[in-house]
Design a protein around this motif. Sequence first.
Motif, PDB file in Angstrom:
ATOM      1  N   PRO A 262     -11.024  -9.452  -0.516  1.00 41.74           N
ATOM      2  CA  PRO A 262     -10.900  -8.176  -1.220  1.00 41.74           C
ATOM      3  C   PRO A 262     -11.364  -6.999  -0.365  1.00 41.74           C
ATOM      4  N   VAL A 263     -10.514  -6.021  -0.219  1.00 40.54           N
ATOM      5  CA  VAL A 263     -10.836  -4.805   0.517  1.00 40.54           C
ATOM      6  C   VAL A 263     -10.504  -3.617  -0.385  1.00 40.54           C
ATOM      7  N   ARG A 264     -11.510  -2.833  -0.680  1.00 39.48           N
ATOM      8  CA  ARG A 264     -11.361  -1.649  -1.526  1.00 39.48           C
ATOM      9  C   ARG A 264     -10.612  -1.974  -2.829  1.00 39.48           C
ATOM     10  N   ASN A 265     -11.279  -2.804  -3.632  1.00 36.08           N
ATOM     11  CA  ASN A 265     -10.740  -3.222  -4.924  1.00 36.08           C
ATOM     12  C   ASN A 265      -9.380  -3.899  -4.786  1.00 36.08           C
ATOM     13  N   SER A 328     -16.774  -5.660   1.885  1.00 36.95           N
ATOM     14  CA  SER A 328     -15.411  -5.153   2.075  1.00 36.95           C
ATOM     15  C   SER A 328     -14.775  -4.626   0.791  1.00 36.95           C
ATOM     16  N   ASN A 329     -15.034  -5.231  -0.335  1.00 40.58           N
ATOM     17  CA  ASN A 329     -14.442  -4.753  -1.584  1.00 40.58           C
ATOM     18  C   ASN A 329     -14.892  -3.341  -1.924  1.00 40.58           C
ATOM     19  N   LEU A 330     -16.047  -2.950  -1.404  1.00 47.93           N
ATOM     20  CA  LEU A 330     -16.567  -1.594  -1.636  1.00 47.93           C
ATOM     21  C   LEU A 330     -16.410  -0.711  -0.400  1.00 47.93           C
ATOM     22  N   ASN A 357     -16.986  -6.403  -8.407  1.00 47.02           N
ATOM     23  CA  ASN A 357     -15.625  -6.179  -8.890  1.00 47.02           C
ATOM     24  C   ASN A 357     -15.538  -4.913  -9.741  1.00 47.02           C
ATOM     25  N   VAL A 358     -16.448  -4.754 -10.702  1.00 47.04           N
ATOM     26  CA  VAL A 358     -16.381  -3.587 -11.570  1.00 47.04           C
ATOM     27  C   VAL A 358     -16.760  -2.314 -10.804  1.00 47.04           C
ATOM     28  N   MET A 359     -17.604  -2.435  -9.792  1.00 52.21           N
ATOM     29  CA  MET A 359     -17.917  -1.271  -8.956  1.00 52.21           C
ATOM     30  C   MET A 359     -16.688  -0.830  -8.160  1.00 52.21           C
ATOM     31  N   GLY A 360     -15.952  -1.793  -7.598  1.00 57.79           N
ATOM     32  CA  GLY A 360     -14.722  -1.461  -6.887  1.00 57.79           C
ATOM     33  C   GLY A 360     -13.712  -0.800  -7.802  1.00 57.79           C
ATOM     34  N   PHE A 361     -13.616  -1.290  -9.017  1.00 63.15           N
ATOM     35  CA  PHE A 361     -12.742  -0.698 -10.034  1.00 63.15           C
ATOM     36  C   PHE A 361     -13.123   0.761 -10.258  1.00 63.15           C
ATOM     37  N   ALA A 362     -14.426   1.029 -10.370  1.00 61.41           N
ATOM     38  CA  ALA A 362     -14.901   2.396 -10.622  1.00 61.41           C
ATOM     39  C   ALA A 362     -14.627   3.319  -9.443  1.00 61.41           C
ATOM     40  N   VAL A 363     -14.872   2.836  -8.225  1.00 66.03           N
ATOM     41  CA  VAL A 363     -14.653   3.691  -7.052  1.00 66.03           C
ATOM     42  C   VAL A 363     -13.169   4.032  -6.902  1.00 66.03           C
ATOM     43  N   GLU A 364     -12.292   3.070  -7.188  1.00 65.47           N
ATOM     44  CA  GLU A 364     -10.861   3.373  -7.107  1.00 65.47           C
ATOM     45  C   GLU A 364     -10.459   4.407  -8.154  1.00 65.47           C
ATOM     46  N   TRP A 382     -15.929   5.044  -0.966  1.00 68.50           N
ATOM     47  CA  TRP A 382     -15.895   3.752  -0.293  1.00 68.50           C
ATOM     48  C   TRP A 382     -16.861   3.763   0.890  1.00 68.50           C
ATOM     49  N   GLY A 383     -17.656   2.744   1.007  1.00 73.51           N
ATOM     50  CA  GLY A 383     -18.533   2.596   2.173  1.00 73.51           C
ATOM     51  C   GLY A 383     -19.804   3.415   2.137  1.00 73.51           C
ATOM     52  N   ASP A 384     -20.013   4.207   1.094  1.00 73.42           N
ATOM     53  CA  ASP A 384     -21.213   5.033   0.986  1.00 73.42           C
ATOM     54  C   ASP A 384     -22.296   4.217   0.278  1.00 73.42           C
ATOM     55  N   VAL A 385     -23.171   3.597   1.051  1.00 75.98           N
ATOM     56  CA  VAL A 385     -24.134   2.664   0.472  1.00 75.98           C
ATOM     57  C   VAL A 385     -25.135   3.371  -0.448  1.00 75.98           C
ATOM     58  N   GLU A 386     -25.407   4.639  -0.216  1.00 72.48           N
ATOM     59  CA  GLU A 386     -26.327   5.388  -1.082  1.00 72.48           C
ATOM     60  C   GLU A 386     -25.770   5.496  -2.505  1.00 72.48           C
ATOM     61  N   CYS A 387     -24.523   5.922  -2.621  1.00 71.05           N
ATOM     62  CA  CYS A 387     -23.951   6.081  -3.963  1.00 71.05           C
ATOM     63  C   CYS A 387     -23.671   4.719  -4.599  1.00 71.05           C
TER      64      CYS A 387
END
Length: 610
Positions: A262-265, A328-330, A357-364, A382-387
Amino acid sequence: MKGVWGRLLEVDLTTGSTHAVEIPEKVYRMFLGGRGLATYLLAKEFGAKWRMLDPLSPENPLMLLTGPLTGYHPGVKLSVSGKSPQSNSVVGSVVSSEVAVELKASGFDGLVLKGSCEKPCYIYVENGRVYLREASAIWGLGGLKLIEKFYSLLREDMNGEPGTPFVYIGPAGENRVRTAAVMAKLAHAAGYGGYGAVMGVKKVKAIAVKGYGRLPPVNNPESLTSLFQTTLRNVRERMKRFRQWGTTEGTWYTGYYLSSMPVRNWQEEWHDVKNFSHVGFELETWVKNPWADWGCPVACMKLSLVKWKGESHLTDNPDYEMAAYLGSNLGVFNPKEAVLLSSLADELGLCGIQTGNVMGFAVELYEKGVINKDEVGYDLKWGDVECLARLMKDIAHRRGIGEVLAEGTYRAARILSEKKGLDLTKYAVQVKGIAVGAHGVRSGKDYPQPVSYALSVQGGDHTSVAGFPVDSTESETWYSILDSGVVCMFTVLDDAGLLEFLNNVTGWGLSLREFYNIGRRIITLQRILLLLGGPDAEWSVRDDDNPPRFYEPLPTGPYKGSSIRREEVEELRKKYYNELGWDEEGIPTEEALRALGLEEFLPLLGQIRE
């Protein structure tokens, strides 16, 4: 009986009473233990009122179960089950924990919790005697802080031995987050099913078990000893590379070569970031290699350490699933940052797969402008570990947008679709309420069967996929047997070897056909409860399908353009139903139930068709 005691320890948390529940040998022979036994007991007690049973109510039992192979087969697993807050059915979730062996050494095959404590408590079981103790001092804690504080509390309250095995929940479980896990040993988790939330409903923070007795007798101890030694040698030899890298090797192999990560949801399934690999994790984060659980010859686990904002963060490898879903999913391709997010999930008591999974859903959704900064409170990138770390904490504590996301991907998609007036389920990569594991099916190189998740009675669970032949190690009949045995799939050589182990322990003398019929029996009964569902979700043949995203062609990588065909899925669905004795709607037939000895559950078929 051989290999089992034939009794479970049941605790009524509301009244504080305990008693032994006798289980006939016939039931073990039909369902083994673990996942299978949980399914049988739940169907027997709640079948007629299954639709009305709220998974997040005190009435839903929490079951910690062993199997006939617990303590005898290399490695150790504990089965955690009940009605799942994710699927509204039964999920046989497993976690590596010596609690399983200690339960058997206490004279019981499992622990069943009913009702709920009036205030936060922990449970200590010693040789079958149950103690309920105040847990306010550790409520709200997770990770290392919880482990250290709990051992201190156990010592003060019960003079408990250092290192006494226990399972526990973090803040996510306390807050009834549907993606909350039942945790063990800092980084181990029974994540699928959402049983951390069930434990939270019961206000049980931790369960520790210590037994000083022997294990149940076995049918053929001399032969079993020889078989055990042979299995150890063969597993060690076969799993040499696995011992070195664990599943972490998949961060490169599955992502780069198989194009199934999985890459970016799941918008992509391929990456070529060379440092985001087992080598990168080993060089940058590993401080202990290997790390093994009780009796395990594989030792696939490692220990990782990173520093962030002046604090140390410990976790496992992370294993492939965590690296994929919290990496990678995030859009995170930095080993240290993936370890940080994995460690944070452990501390909060979250399932890394379901939560990632649900975090990737939210970021998309944020990327597409469906949700915005006013709703979230900060930017999601995507890729912003702080947020991403902030979002994970909000989910665990049900703050802001986290209140919706804490319901899991399926329910969050329904809630937000209704709120926005849009169909957002097309971005939800889940099957029957459960986020899919980090193994794609579009390239056909990792999970080669396009119905792996679609037809599973445990939805997106990558450790319980459907497939063909039905009676083989490629199908869910096999995985249900592993979860009911209860054994680790990585220490099992093949079906014939596991059957020999089972017969040596129990003396049942099962044939391979009878062995696989156990699996058929388990998933057929699970299927019935899945179709009954309720109270907030029910499933049908329409839901025996892949997430919409899996029908989109892969946009990058060596298998660019690959996807799965709906026509093939429909054909395989019909074939699967037919081979299991289910009708065209996926409902088990009366003939199938009678052939499997499940006649007592025939009345439930009428409820499904109502």
